[in-house]
Design a protein around this motif. Structure first.
Motif, PDB file in Angstrom:
ATOM      1  N   GLU A 122       0.849  -1.155  -0.114  1.00 15.21           N
ATOM      2  CA  GLU A 122      -0.023  -0.005   0.012  1.00 15.21           C
ATOM      3  C   GLU A 122       0.856   1.287  -0.057  1.00 15.21           C
ATOM      4  O   GLU A 122       0.206   2.462  -0.362  1.00 15.21           O
ATOM      5  CB  GLU A 122      -0.999  -0.022   1.190  1.00 15.21           C
ATOM      6  N   GLU A 123       2.160   1.260   0.144  1.00 17.77           N
ATOM      7  CA  GLU A 123       3.061   2.278   0.367  1.00 17.77           C
ATOM      8  C   GLU A 123       3.640   2.473  -1.304  1.00 17.77           C
ATOM      9  O   GLU A 123       4.163   1.595  -1.728  1.00 17.77           O
ATOM     10  CB  GLU A 123       4.209   2.059   1.203  1.00 17.77           C
ATOM     11  N   PRO A 124       3.564   3.589  -1.664  1.00 17.03           N
ATOM     12  CA  PRO A 124       4.035   3.906  -3.262  1.00 17.03           C
ATOM     13  C   PRO A 124       5.389   3.730  -3.200  1.00 17.03           C
ATOM     14  O   PRO A 124       5.955   3.118  -4.323  1.00 17.03           O
ATOM     15  CB  PRO A 124       3.611   5.202  -3.565  1.00 17.03           C
ATOM     16  N   ASN A 125       6.556   4.097  -2.334  1.00 16.42           N
ATOM     17  CA  ASN A 125       7.680   3.797  -2.479  1.00 16.42           C
ATOM     18  C   ASN A 125       8.345   2.281  -2.585  1.00 16.42           C
ATOM     19  O   ASN A 125       9.056   1.953  -3.304  1.00 16.42           O
ATOM     20  CB  ASN A 125       8.557   4.446  -1.143  1.00 16.42           C
ATOM     21  N   ILE A 126       7.638   1.592  -1.803  1.00 16.40           N
ATOM     22  CA  ILE A 126       7.913  -0.001  -1.853  1.00 16.40           C
ATOM     23  C   ILE A 126       7.178  -0.630  -3.121  1.00 16.40           C
ATOM     24  O   ILE A 126       7.984  -1.320  -3.959  1.00 16.40           O
ATOM     25  CB  ILE A 126       7.357  -0.667  -0.697  1.00 16.40           C
ATOM     26  N   LEU A 127       6.174  -0.214  -3.773  1.00 21.63           N
ATOM     27  CA  LEU A 127       5.729  -0.619  -4.786  1.00 21.63           C
ATOM     28  C   LEU A 127       6.518  -0.156  -6.001  1.00 21.63           C
ATOM     29  O   LEU A 127       6.759  -0.834  -7.025  1.00 21.63           O
ATOM     30  CB  LEU A 127       4.178  -0.201  -4.971  1.00 21.63           C
ATOM     31  N   ALA A 128       6.954   1.209  -6.051  1.00 18.32           N
ATOM     32  CA  ALA A 128       7.859   1.600  -7.149  1.00 18.32           C
ATOM     33  C   ALA A 128       9.084   1.125  -7.234  1.00 18.32           C
ATOM     34  O   ALA A 128       9.873   0.737  -8.121  1.00 18.32           O
ATOM     35  CB  ALA A 128       7.900   3.252  -6.957  1.00 18.32           C
ATOM     36  N   GLU A 129       9.737   0.545  -6.108  1.00 14.21           N
ATOM     37  CA  GLU A 129      10.938  -0.024  -6.046  1.00 14.21           C
ATOM     38  C   GLU A 129      10.710  -1.397  -6.644  1.00 14.21           C
ATOM     39  O   GLU A 129      11.881  -2.097  -7.147  1.00 14.21           O
ATOM     40  CB  GLU A 129      11.396  -0.298  -4.474  1.00 14.21           C
ATOM     41  N   ASN A 194      -1.044   8.974  -1.554  1.00  9.69           N
ATOM     42  CA  ASN A 194       0.426   9.191  -1.280  1.00  9.69           C
ATOM     43  C   ASN A 194       1.010   8.826  -2.476  1.00  9.69           C
ATOM     44  O   ASN A 194       0.559   8.305  -3.651  1.00  9.69           O
ATOM     45  CB  ASN A 194       0.689   7.810  -0.553  1.00  9.69           C
ATOM     46  N   TYR A 195       2.412   9.547  -2.766  1.00 14.34           N
ATOM     47  CA  TYR A 195       2.924   9.816  -4.097  1.00 14.34           C
ATOM     48  C   TYR A 195       4.306   9.484  -4.119  1.00 14.34           C
ATOM     49  O   TYR A 195       4.921   9.746  -2.906  1.00 14.34           O
ATOM     50  CB  TYR A 195       2.671  11.000  -4.799  1.00 14.34           C
ATOM     51  N   CYS A 196       5.186   8.928  -5.287  1.00 16.91           N
ATOM     52  CA  CYS A 196       6.544   8.817  -4.854  1.00 16.91           C
ATOM     53  C   CYS A 196       6.883   8.793  -6.510  1.00 16.91           C
ATOM     54  O   CYS A 196       6.244   8.422  -7.382  1.00 16.91           O
ATOM     55  CB  CYS A 196       6.974   7.643  -4.248  1.00 16.91           C
ATOM     56  N   TYR A 197       8.118   9.282  -6.576  1.00 15.57           N
ATOM     57  CA  TYR A 197       8.771   9.195  -7.688  1.00 15.57           C
ATOM     58  C   TYR A 197      10.361   8.368  -7.585  1.00 15.57           C
ATOM     59  O   TYR A 197      10.862   8.259  -6.484  1.00 15.57           O
ATOM     60  CB  TYR A 197       9.630  10.316  -8.353  1.00 15.57           C
ATOM     61  N   TYR A 198      10.473   7.299  -8.449  1.00 14.30           N
ATOM     62  CA  TYR A 198      11.639   6.337  -8.374  1.00 14.30           C
ATOM     63  C   TYR A 198      12.336   6.333  -9.765  1.00 14.30           C
ATOM     64  O   TYR A 198      11.578   6.076 -10.868  1.00 14.30           O
ATOM     65  CB  TYR A 198      11.087   5.026  -7.611  1.00 14.30           C
ATOM     66  N   ALA A 199      13.419   5.884  -9.935  1.00 11.13           N
ATOM     67  CA  ALA A 199      14.359   6.000 -11.134  1.00 11.13           C
ATOM     68  C   ALA A 199      14.788   4.520 -11.115  1.00 11.13           C
ATOM     69  O   ALA A 199      15.519   3.879 -10.099  1.00 11.13           O
ATOM     70  CB  ALA A 199      15.498   6.985 -11.020  1.00 11.13           C
ATOM     71  N   ALA A 200      14.593   3.891 -12.469  1.00 10.87           N
ATOM     72  CA  ALA A 200      14.926   2.537 -12.703  1.00 10.87           C
ATOM     73  C   ALA A 200      16.369   2.590 -13.512  1.00 10.87           C
ATOM     74  O   ALA A 200      16.031   3.292 -14.470  1.00 10.87           O
ATOM     75  CB  ALA A 200      13.948   1.601 -13.153  1.00 10.87           C
ATOM     76  N   GLN A 201      17.453   1.849 -13.165  1.00  8.36           N
ATOM     77  CA  GLN A 201      18.548   1.871 -13.935  1.00  8.36           C
ATOM     78  C   GLN A 201      18.543   0.789 -14.785  1.00  8.36           C
ATOM     79  O   GLN A 201      19.256  -0.436 -14.436  1.00  8.36           O
ATOM     80  CB  GLN A 201      19.803   2.049 -13.028  1.00  8.36           C
TER      81      GLN A 201
END
Length: 219
Positions: A122-129, A194-201
């Motif tokens: 339910e946490e965007p940071n964990i889901l984005a990771e 809840n919102y987050c931005y994450y970069a995938a390399q």
């Protein structure tokens, strides 16, 4: 309006709270603010270097910092605390030493607290990771978005939106693709989003991942 401002800052003081709790004089404010940034960056680098690999990921949602007279208390909210407590707590001791070296904490005690999140997806940071790990392993982005939405829907959410931008599947021209399930009212200030931005390399370049999760509307 909802697309022109960070959804967290837009709702600060209404549905969102500050992640740092301290008071400082004007001349010291910028120094302490930069010190908080270094602490969070140190935790992120530690997770990427020692925990995150092809089979698992750090699962850190957010970090709260409280500064008292003689104590700096750091609360790490994670869905998988066992990954940080490895070798009878030596992993946590290593992280504590890294934070002390980076932030130059000499006159205060440092206390780390791990807080487990019962429903991590339910946490965007964990889901984005999770999405970033799948993309770096060359999984198709549409399949990854569908799987991430399925994981999030197992929790108590009313809506989710995921957007991935960049050279998707190695295409020559970068583009943005998104998927949404349920309601995500970005222009409603009292909506708990809840919102987050994450970069995938990836091997094709950097892919930007944005995740919005709508919990519920405040009455």
């Amino acid at each position: 309006m909802g697309q022109k401002i960070n959804p967290l800052g837009f709702r600060l003081g209404i549905t969102q709270k500050h992640q740092s709790y301290w008071f400082a004089k004007p001349k010291k404010y910028s120094e302490i603010f930069d010190n908080d940034r270094k602490i969070r960056k140190c935790i992120e680098l530690y997770v990427r270097k020692h925990i995150r690999n092809a089979s698992n990921y750090g699962g850190i949602s957010h970090v709260k910092i409280q500064r008292k007279t003689d104590l700096i208390q750091i609360e790490i909210y994670t869905g998988f605390p066992a990954l940080l407590i490895e070798n009878r707590g030596q992993g946590l001791d290593k992280l504590k030493n890294d934070i002390q070296n980076v932030s130059n904490i000499t006159n205060r005690k440092l206390k780390l607290i791990l807080i487990e999140i019962i429903k991590p997806y339910e946490e965007p940071n964990i889901l984005a990771e999770y999405i970033a790990l799948q993309l770096e392993n060359r999984v198709a982005f549409r399949r990854t978005m569908r799987k991430a939405i399925e994981l999030a829907k197992k929790g108590n959410i009313e809506g989710i939106k995921i957007q991935i931008s960049g050279r998707l599947n190695g295409a020559e021209i970068a583009r943005a693709e998104w998927a949404r399930e349920g309601r995500v009212p970005l222009q409603t200030i009292r909506a708990e989003i809840n919102y987050c931005y994450y970069a995938a390399q990836t091997i094709y370049g950097v892919l930007g991942i944005k995740v919005w999760i709508f919990q519920q509307a405040k009455e």
